[in-house]
Scaffold this motif. Structure first.
Motif, PDB file in Angstrom:
ATOM      1  N   LEU A 105       0.847  -1.295   0.024  1.00 40.10           N
ATOM      2  CA  LEU A 105      -0.084  -0.119   0.181  1.00 40.10           C
ATOM      3  C   LEU A 105       0.818   1.282  -0.171  1.00 40.10           C
ATOM      4  O   LEU A 105       1.724   1.277   0.715  1.00 40.10           O
ATOM      5  CB  LEU A 105      -0.846  -0.057   1.174  1.00 40.10           C
ATOM      6  CG  LEU A 105      -2.230   0.929   1.087  1.00 40.10           C
ATOM      7  CD1 LEU A 105      -3.125   0.440   0.268  1.00 40.10           C
ATOM      8  CD2 LEU A 105      -2.748   1.046   2.704  1.00 40.10           C
ATOM      9  N   ASP A 109      -2.416   5.804  -1.899  1.00 36.64           N
ATOM     10  CA  ASP A 109      -3.347   5.106  -1.836  1.00 36.64           C
ATOM     11  C   ASP A 109      -4.564   5.474  -0.871  1.00 36.64           C
ATOM     12  O   ASP A 109      -5.716   5.004  -0.922  1.00 36.64           O
ATOM     13  CB  ASP A 109      -3.386   3.536  -1.843  1.00 36.64           C
ATOM     14  CG  ASP A 109      -2.439   3.116  -3.078  1.00 36.64           C
ATOM     15  OD1 ASP A 109      -2.520   3.287  -4.271  1.00 36.64           O
ATOM     16  OD2 ASP A 109      -1.445   2.136  -2.830  1.00 36.64           O
ATOM     17  N   THR A 150       4.017   4.491   4.408  1.00 34.13           N
ATOM     18  CA  THR A 150       2.492   4.660   4.153  1.00 34.13           C
ATOM     19  C   THR A 150       1.855   4.730   5.786  1.00 34.13           C
ATOM     20  O   THR A 150       0.729   5.730   5.614  1.00 34.13           O
ATOM     21  CB  THR A 150       1.909   3.441   3.842  1.00 34.13           C
ATOM     22  OG1 THR A 150       2.651   3.039   2.534  1.00 34.13           O
ATOM     23  CG2 THR A 150       0.426   3.290   3.640  1.00 34.13           C
TER      24      THR A 150
END
Length: 350
Positions: A105, A109, A150
């Motif tokens: 990820l 996103d 992330t």
């Protein structure tokens, strides 16, 4: 003596050319607290119709949202974490979304990105496409499975309620709350959350297995021909109003002193307890005290009380301090438990 918070929307500064609205009186705050508390308890009852055997978790998560914070849900699979977030969003009238965190990820996103558009005349321009973080209740499922890059994408969103994309700040909807989950069983291939991000969570809520009676009721309720559903009780505007009301509730000086004593006693640098100085590698920062101030007020409101007590501080010590403290290597080698230290600290402020 009672203290009042003047930074809430109830005491917002007037704009230029406008007269300042009168501050609400104690009687007005009490009346609003009574009405809001009743509606919050109705919401708690609706959530409890769907989430069985987790009354303590429901109370803590509701307290977190009413206090205006984020929660880290830690529990084994199958304990209803996803269903809890979905039900919360429905009952509280909030736009809820879920993101499954995985190692591949990317920040875009979650936050969104700019794409290049071309109109009919051939002119090109960039257009921002918002990611799933642009909601009111975000479930970050298994957040520790994503890379630190992330994970950190949520930091600004959680703290500032906005995200920066290509040099432009994009405000998030109000209210905005993150309910992140972690699986304590599987640790292979995961990335532990850094201390800076853990500190952004107002509470760490641990989900335990239900009692035998609750598990029996769960079996009967979920394997038949009908499934229990919850009805909407509040709206997003009601949640914002409740958060403003929490900041207006009075707090006794004894409660303030208890919060300060508890937080300072949990730090090895300021604690008078030799056990804390030797066993704790790092302790809670000022955000822990701020979290306790807001969460104790929210808990009192949920219970139908106008102001918090020292019992509220004791009850919230574990969920607010547990993720803001770490044991030293020596303490871990001796199998010392952090929960035992927090129990000792909380017992001293009674």
């Amino acid at each position: 003596m009672m203290t009042m918070d003047d930074t809430s929307p109830l005491h917002a500064a007037p704009q230029a050319g406008m007269t300042s609205p009168p501050s609400p009186t104690g009687a007005q705050i009490a009346a609003r607290a009574e009405d809001m508390g009743a509606r919050l308890r109705a919401a708690r009852a609706e959530i409890g119709r769907v989430i069985l055997g987790q009354d303590r978790v429901i109370d803590l998560v509701l307290t977190t949202i009413v206090a205006g914070g984020h929660a880290l849900l830690v529990g084994a699979p199958g304990l209803g974490k996803t269903l809890l977030v979905t039900t919360l969003g429905h009952v509280l009238g909030m736009d809820a979304r879920r993101v499954q965190f995985t190692p591949d990820l990317m920040p875009a996103d979650i936050l969104g990105s700019e794409i290049l558009d071309e109109d009919e005349a051939g002119r090109r321009s960039f257009r921002f496409v918002a990611g799933p973080v642009f909601c009111q209740l975000l479930m970050a499922d298994e957040i520790n499975r994503a890379s630190p890059r992330t994970q950190s994408a949520l930091l600004q969103a959680m703290q500032e309620r906005e995200v920066a994309i290509a040099g432009t700040n994009h405000p998030l909807p109000r209210p905005f709350h993150v309910l992140a989950t972690q699986n304590p069983i599987e640790q292979e291939g995961t990335y532990p959350l850094p201390e800076a991000q853990l500190d952004r969570f107002l509470m760490q809520v641990t989900l335990d297995f239900p009692t035998a009676e609750a598990e029996r009721a769960m079996l009967l309720a979920t394997t038949g021909t009908t499934t229990a559903t919850a009805s909407p009780v509040l709206t997003a505007a009601d949640v914002i109003e409740a958060q403003a009301l929490v900041r207006a509730l009075p707090v006794g000086e004894q409660v303030v002193d208890a919060i300060v004593r508890l937080v300072r006693a949990a730090r090895p640098e300021t604690s008078d307890d030799p056990a804390i100085r030797e066993a704790v590698a790092w302790g809670p920062g000022p955000r822990a005290a701020q979290a306790l101030m807001l969460a104790t007020r929210a808990r009192a409101l949920l219970d139908g009380r106008l102001s918090p007590t020292i019992e509220d501080v004791v009850a919230l010590a574990h969920p607010i301090l547990a993720h803001r403290m770490a044991l030293s290597f020596t303490a871990r080698a001796e199998n010392l438990r952090l929960s035992t230290l927090i129990d000792t600290l909380a017992g001293r402020i009674d």
